[in-house]
Each structure stands twice: as structure tokens, then as C-alpha cells.
Write an enzyme that holds these catalytic residues in place. Structure first.
Site, PDB file in Angstrom:
ATOM      1  CG  PHE A  99      -0.447   0.139   2.539  1.00  0.00           C
ATOM      2  CD1 PHE A  99      -0.556  -0.896   3.430  1.00  0.00           C
ATOM      3  CD2 PHE A  99       0.162   1.307   2.967  1.00  0.00           C
ATOM      4  CE1 PHE A  99      -0.068  -0.784   4.730  1.00  0.00           C
ATOM      5  CE2 PHE A  99       0.656   1.427   4.245  1.00  0.00           C
ATOM      6  CZ  PHE A  99       0.538   0.369   5.133  1.00  0.00           C
ATOM      7  CE1 TYR A 100       5.152   1.421   3.198  1.00  0.00           C
ATOM      8  CE2 TYR A 100       7.063   0.805   1.905  1.00  0.00           C
ATOM      9  CZ  TYR A 100       6.430   0.916   3.125  1.00  0.00           C
ATOM     10  OH  TYR A 100       7.087   0.521   4.264  1.00  0.00           O
ATOM     11  CB  THR A 101       2.679   5.967  -3.270  1.00  0.00           C
ATOM     12  OG1 THR A 101       3.417   4.882  -3.851  1.00  0.00           O
ATOM     13  CG2 THR A 101       3.606   6.874  -2.515  1.00  0.00           C
TER      14      THR A 101
END
Length: 361
Positions: free
Chosen positions: A59-61
Site C-alpha cells: 500500500f505504499y503510495t
């Protein structure tokens, strides 16, 4: 220690660079971060310097970080196979879906399949449990992870942001059942965040988990841009967490970092990173870079070899004080072995005196 002087991650045969490239900022989907073009430049520069260890999360960026890595690395098999690509599961990308995140079998396997698709690769070198899911039995998580390893979709597994006792439970269950066990521990660790030294660091050492610290510069507080002289750098968007640490204690630490940096002809950030890398059990330190210039500044840490005196001076400024049982264990050598030599070390005679009226055990 240059980036191509590789170390094994914990008690495993996986060889990684002493500095790991963190990709949390790749992508501008959250209104901040690094553009696709500059993210690619950072990746290329890191690899050019000999780095082989890149870390991201599902879920990074909003998953854009994984997509950037997939476009630039994953689709090129020869290049991808030369790198150790790590990502994480647990984060929920589907608001309202109770199985969209966490560590249950359904969400875990689905997260892996989606990460493989975004990363454009057939396998993940190191798959991290991002944060402990107290609602899922740990044996379910470990069983599902072992299935992914057996299927060839994951090579190694690691754990992040989880209590020491739960990690021990997970690895013991895995070993008793012949499953893959965690080889790495990802935790916050810096000169300003040393709480892990109470339980997690000794646990990692005992069980052979290689520590890969995140936020080794404490969200930029130890980057060198905040000093006593400039009153905190004057950055309007630095955030409440940074402001909370800009105090006399931190400025005293930064003053010492500046003295040591000058002695080594380097910068404050590289000294702070070198201290973290020198700590017991640390295999590879995760460095984040929103700009190519930041990467160049941070990788200078591999050339900094701190002396025992310099390490001690920094240690003394931030050494944490732990309560029970550590306060009792500090007296243990004198109580158990007072005046005798064990493993080549002579213990002091215990000064413990039983309080008047107290009964012996």
C-alpha cells in the site's frame, strides 16, 4: 563497507547490501513523494553503486510504489534476478472489505498475487508481515506463508512491527511443523528511537533474525537540516512528529553528530546511519530518498567507520533506561557469579542487600 560488500540477512543465505533502498516515497499519489522519473533515477543510482536490496509494500503510495518497481525492474528478467526485491502484506487497499487486509489466509494470498502482478515478477525474494494482526491466529499466517514459499512465489519471509513474544511463537510453531520461518526483523531504530533494545534486539540475536531498521534518521530529524543554530530548519511542512523531537536533548545529539561528521569529512546523516548499522544484530539499514541528492548523501554512510569512542559518545547521549526486568538483570552477574569468572569475564561482587525485615525467597 561499500554497497557491494554484501552481508547475509540473519541466519540465512540471502545476501543483501548493508544499506537497503526504501521505496515508500516512490509515486506522488498522496500529494507528496517522488515522481516516476526521479524514482527511476534513484533506483538506477542505487544499483550503479552496487546496491541489490530494495524494499516496498503493497500500500505504499496506493500501490504505485510497487508499480514503479515493476515497470523499471520487474519486467526485465535479467535485471530483476540480480536484485533482492522485498514487499509487505497486511495493509488494506479495499476500505470496507474485512478481508482486504490483515494476515488471514484469504487476504494474505490475495495480497501476494496482486503484488506479483504489480511488480511484474514471478516471485518475491523477501515477503514481510507488515504489522501484527491480533485477530488472526499466527499459525494460520505462518501456514499460508509456507504455502507461498512451497509454490515458489516467495523465497524468504520476514516480520515487521510485531511484539517479540509473538515473533518467537511464530518461529517456534514454524520450526516444529517444518515450515519456513522468519529470517528478518524490520523495526524502527535510530539514535532517537531505541526502545527495541529492551526485547526485540535480544530476541533477534537469539533466534537469528537479521534486523533491517526503518526511519534510521527519525523522519529526517537527524538528516542534518535541523540544528540548534537554525532553530529547527524553518520548514513549515515538517510535521508535528519532527517538532516534538526538536528539543535540547536532540540538539545536543546533533551537535555531537556534527563534531564526528567533521572528523570523518562527511555529513550528519551518514554518521547517524553508521551508528545504526554498527549496532548488534543489524544486517541492512533501510534508507529512504525523495530526491536523488538525498540518496547520494545517505550512501556516504557506507564509508564511515566509527571508532569505539565515537560510538560510546553517541550511545551515552541517548541510551534508554528500561524498567523491570532489565533493572534486575543488570544486577544478575553480581548476584549469580559475584567475584567469579564466567566466559572470561569476572563479575563484580553483588552490592545487593536484603531490606530489613524482608524474607528470603
Amino acid at each position: 563497507m561499500p554497497l557491494d560488500q554484501y552481508v547475509t540477512l540473519g541466519r540465512s543465505g540471502l545476501r543483501v547490501s548493508p544499506l537497503c533502498l526504501g521505496a515508500m516515497t516512490f509515486g506522488e499519489d498522496l500529494g507528496w513523494g517522488t515522481s516516476v522519473e526521479e524514482s527511476q533515477q534513484i533506483i538506477d543510482r542505487y544499483i550503479e553503486l552496487g546496491g541489490n536490496f530494495i524494499d516496498t509494500a503493497n500500500f505504499y503510495t496506493r500501490s504505485h510504489s510497487e508499480k514503479i518497481l515493476g515497470d523499471h525492474i520487474g519486467r526485465h528478467a535479467a535485471r530483476r534476478d540480480r536484485l533482492v526485491l522485498a514487499t509487505k502484506f497486511s495493509g488494506n487497499l479495499y476500505p470496507g472489505d474485512p478481508n482486504g487486509g490483515g494476515s488471514g489466509r484469504k487476504s494474505l494470498i490475495n495480497a501476494c498475487e496482486n503484488s506479483l502482478r504489480r511488480l511484474q515478477t514471478d516471485y518475491i525474494d523477501l515477503y514481510w508481515l507488515h504489522i501484527w494482526d491480533a485477530n488472526t491466529p499466527i499459525e494460520e499466517t505462518m501456514g499460508a506463508l509456507d504455502d507461498l514459499v512451497a509454490a515458489g512465489k516467495v523465497r524468504y519471509i520476514g516480520v515487521s512491527d510485531t511484539p517479540a513474544w509473538k515473533i518467537v511463537e511464530a518461529n517456534l510453531i514454524a520450526r516444529f511443523r517444518g515450515w519456513s520461518s522468519f529470517i528478518g526483523l524490520q523495526v524502527e531504530y535510530s539514535l532517537l528511537e531505541r526502545a527495541i533494545e529492551q526485547e526485540l534486539v535480544p530476541m533477534a540475536s537469539e533466534f537469528g533474525l537479521g534486523i533491517t531498521p526503518w526511519s534510521p534518521l527519525k523522519s529526517g530529524v537527524l538528516s542534518g537540516k535541523y540544528t540548534r543554530a537554525n532553530g529547527g530548519g524553518g520548514s513549515a511542512d515538517r510535521g508535528a512528529m519532527v517538532d516534538a523531537f526538536l528539543n535540547d536533548t536532540t540538539y545536543a545529539l546533533i551537535d555531537e553528530l556534527e563534531v564526528i561528521a567533521e572528523a570523518h569529512q562527511t555529513n550528519v546523516a551518514s554518521v547517524a546511519l553508521a551508528w545504526v548499522h554498527a549496532q548488534a544484530g543489524v544486517s541492512s539499514v533501510i534508507i529512504g530518498a525523495r530526491r536523488l541528492s538525498q540518496l547520494d548523501d545517505n550512501v556516504r554512510a557506507v564509508d564511515v567507520d566509527l571508532s569505539a569512542d565515537e560510538l560510546a559518545r553517541l550511545d551515552a547521549l541517548t541510551k534508554p533506561r528500561f524498567g523491570f526486568p532489565n533493572n534486575m538483570l543488570d544486577m544478575a552477574p553480581g548476584i549469580l557469579n559475584g567475584g567469579t569468572t564466567v566466559n572470561g569475564v569476572t563479575a563484580p561482587t553483588s552490592e545487593y542487600v536484603m531490606p530489613k525485615g524482608a524474607q528470603p525467597y
